[in-house]
Design an enzyme around this catalytic site. Structure first.
Site, mmCIF file in Angstrom:
data_model
loop_
_atom_site.group_PDB
_atom_site.id
_atom_site.type_symbol
_atom_site.label_atom_id
_atom_site.label_comp_id
_atom_site.label_asym_id
_atom_site.label_seq_id
_atom_site.Cartn_x
_atom_site.Cartn_y
_atom_site.Cartn_z
ATOM 1 N N ASP A 1 0.704 -1.133 -0.043
ATOM 2 C CA ASP A 1 0.018 0.111 -0.104
ATOM 3 C C ASP A 1 0.953 1.180 -0.191
ATOM 4 O O ASP A 1 1.945 1.107 0.316
ATOM 5 C CB ASP A 1 -0.882 -0.007 1.240
ATOM 6 C CG ASP A 1 -1.646 1.176 1.463
ATOM 7 O OD1 ASP A 1 -2.090 1.632 0.484
ATOM 8 O OD2 ASP A 1 -1.402 1.740 2.672
ATOM 9 N N ASP A 18 -0.190 5.100 1.103
ATOM 10 C CA ASP A 18 -0.491 5.893 1.928
ATOM 11 C C ASP A 18 -0.418 5.491 3.575
ATOM 12 O O ASP A 18 -1.096 4.462 3.905
ATOM 13 C CB ASP A 18 -1.854 6.556 1.926
ATOM 14 C CG ASP A 18 -1.924 7.609 0.569
ATOM 15 O OD1 ASP A 18 -1.683 8.632 0.570
ATOM 16 O OD2 ASP A 18 -2.081 6.886 -0.583
ATOM 17 N N GLU A 61 -1.369 10.479 4.493
ATOM 18 C CA GLU A 61 -2.334 10.224 3.744
ATOM 19 C C GLU A 61 -2.360 11.333 2.733
ATOM 20 O O GLU A 61 -2.937 12.576 2.737
ATOM 21 C CB GLU A 61 -3.715 10.082 4.381
ATOM 22 C CG GLU A 61 -3.816 9.015 5.472
ATOM 23 C CD GLU A 61 -4.023 7.689 4.475
ATOM 24 O OE1 GLU A 61 -4.753 7.649 3.447
ATOM 25 O OE2 GLU A 61 -3.502 6.450 5.304
ATOM 26 N N ARG A 98 -14.713 12.019 -0.533
ATOM 27 C CA ARG A 98 -13.540 12.851 -0.205
ATOM 28 C C ARG A 98 -13.197 13.563 -1.380
ATOM 29 O O ARG A 98 -12.620 14.715 -1.244
ATOM 30 C CB ARG A 98 -12.344 12.059 0.301
ATOM 31 C CG ARG A 98 -12.738 11.541 1.842
ATOM 32 C CD ARG A 98 -11.692 10.363 2.201
ATOM 33 N NE ARG A 98 -11.755 9.313 1.486
ATOM 34 C CZ ARG A 98 -10.854 8.384 1.445
ATOM 35 N NH1 ARG A 98 -9.569 8.461 2.245
ATOM 36 N NH2 ARG A 98 -11.059 7.107 1.175
ATOM 37 N N SER A 106 -2.377 1.167 -4.709
ATOM 38 C CA SER A 106 -2.846 2.435 -3.676
ATOM 39 C C SER A 106 -4.154 2.898 -4.073
ATOM 40 O O SER A 106 -4.692 2.800 -5.294
ATOM 41 C CB SER A 106 -1.910 3.397 -3.862
ATOM 42 O OG SER A 106 -2.333 4.451 -3.202
ATOM 43 N N GLY A 107 -4.949 3.183 -3.004
ATOM 44 C CA GLY A 107 -6.187 3.709 -3.211
ATOM 45 C C GLY A 107 -6.209 5.148 -3.179
ATOM 46 O O GLY A 107 -7.123 6.039 -3.162
ATOM 47 N N LYS A 156 -6.974 -4.247 -5.346
ATOM 48 C CA LYS A 156 -5.581 -4.506 -4.920
ATOM 49 C C LYS A 156 -5.318 -6.020 -4.907
ATOM 50 O O LYS A 156 -4.498 -6.474 -5.320
ATOM 51 C CB LYS A 156 -5.546 -3.725 -3.434
ATOM 52 C CG LYS A 156 -5.625 -2.479 -3.434
ATOM 53 C CD LYS A 156 -5.178 -1.873 -2.105
ATOM 54 C CE LYS A 156 -4.998 -0.600 -1.899
ATOM 55 N NZ LYS A 156 -4.583 0.052 -0.601
ATOM 56 N N ASP A 180 -1.827 -0.954 5.934
ATOM 57 C CA ASP A 180 -2.140 -0.240 7.343
ATOM 58 C C ASP A 180 -3.673 -0.215 7.406
ATOM 59 O O ASP A 180 -4.128 -0.313 8.732
ATOM 60 C CB ASP A 180 -1.491 0.900 7.533
ATOM 61 C CG ASP A 180 -2.087 2.013 6.488
ATOM 62 O OD1 ASP A 180 -2.866 2.807 7.033
ATOM 63 O OD2 ASP A 180 -2.214 1.771 5.291
ATOM 64 N N ASN A 201 -8.886 -1.531 3.762
ATOM 65 C CA ASN A 201 -8.757 -1.860 2.452
ATOM 66 C C ASN A 201 -7.702 -2.574 2.008
ATOM 67 O O ASN A 201 -7.681 -3.007 0.715
ATOM 68 C CB ASN A 201 -8.997 -0.498 1.673
ATOM 69 C CG ASN A 201 -7.935 0.280 1.668
ATOM 70 O OD1 ASN A 201 -7.198 0.546 2.854
ATOM 71 N ND2 ASN A 201 -7.568 1.023 0.665
#
Length: 282
Positions: free
Chosen positions: A81, A83, A90, A127, A171-172, A216, A239, A242
């Site tokens: 991941d 962030d 983030e 967001r 990554s999201g 992912k 972390d 997701n």
């Protein structure tokens, strides 16, 4: 049952003696001064695992549990991941800071990472909508002024490449940052979300399919398959909630400074050591 101990400097003999008081140790292998693998005679239940992790905390040592299927020499993929795992921030929260909406955005981010929001895609769209009107130049400021690699990140990537391991950043977050990091670290492959930009400003929209937990996991499985292996050939690091789907069933899953729900399900939880500590197991 094999357990792994990780310390920033050197494993304390006192910790091993304390473990031995309640568990029969068959063998002790010190991979490096900071990493040791202990073979226990019996399997551990949830309460025993919690006890060992708490014991490790007292000695500033991360205690993890190696799956039976884990074999360091079989690892072909390192999936991470971005962030709060590979990097210290983030990114979406820091972009929101440019328009005074960091608190509002970060509250949604935290809830999503804790697993309180089931639909990651929905939380991301909420967001991103709050970022409408942010100048694209804010990305450069975030990358140069706020983004830092987490401890051990450079060493982790360089060490993985030295062993011929494919490095995969899933990554999201956003492609602007994953592309920059791919160049900086020479990452093998990256996947993230693309923000729509018109006339130099964010529109508050995400382009294309969202990289969520399911995506992912699919990227990790596809890369393992392309390399002629299954998911047991992957180390996965994350972390937030997701990341759980890509971590499930991996050769080794690592929670880095993670949310409780992730620590509970990961094989290893790194709270004291850097990202590169896992290289000692390969």
């Amino acid at each position: 049952m094999n357990i792994a101990l990780f310390h920033q400097d050197a494993i304390e003999d006192q910790l091993i003696r304390e473990i031995e008081k309640s568990h029969a140790i068959v063998s002790i292998e010190k991979k490096t001064p900071r990493t040791a693998v202990l073979e226990l005679k019996e399997a551990l239940n949830i309460e025993q695992r919690t006890h060992l992790r708490n014991l490790g905390v007292l000695h500033q040592t991360d205690v993890g549990f190696l799956p039976k299927h884990f074999k360091g020499s079989d690892i072909k993929v390192l999936a991470m991941d971005m962030d709060s795992t590979l990097i210290n921030i983030e990114c979406i929260d820091e972009i929101a800071d440019a328009v005074g909406k960091k608190k509002e955005v970060s509250e949604i981010t935290e809830a999503a990472m804790r697993g309180e929001i089931i639909d990651f895609g929905e939380s991301l769209r909420k967001r991103v909508a709050l970022l409408k009107g942010v100048p694209a130049s804010a990305f450069d400021e975030v990358f140069s002024q706020r983004l830092r690699l987490n401890p051990g990140a450079k060493e982790l990537i360089a060490g993985a490449h030295a062993k011929g391991i494919h490095t995969l950043l899933v990554s999201g977050g956003f492609t602007f940052f994953t592309h920059k990091l791919q160049v900086q670290l020479n990452l093998s492959e990256t996947h993230a979300n693309q923000l729509e930009i018109v006339d130099g400003f964010l529109t508050g929209q995400v382009l294309g399919n969202i990289v969520d937990g399911e995506a992912k996991a699919a990227y990790v499985e596809a890369r393992c398959l392309a390399l002629g292996a299954n998911k047991h050939a992957a180390i996965t690091m994350g972390d937030g909630s997701n990341d759980l789907q890509m971590m499930h069933g991996a050769g080794l899953s690592i929670a880095y400074r993670a949310k409780p729900v992730v620590k509970e399900k990961a094989d290893l939880a790194f709270d004291h050591v850097g990202l590169d500590a896992c290289l000692d197991l390969l």
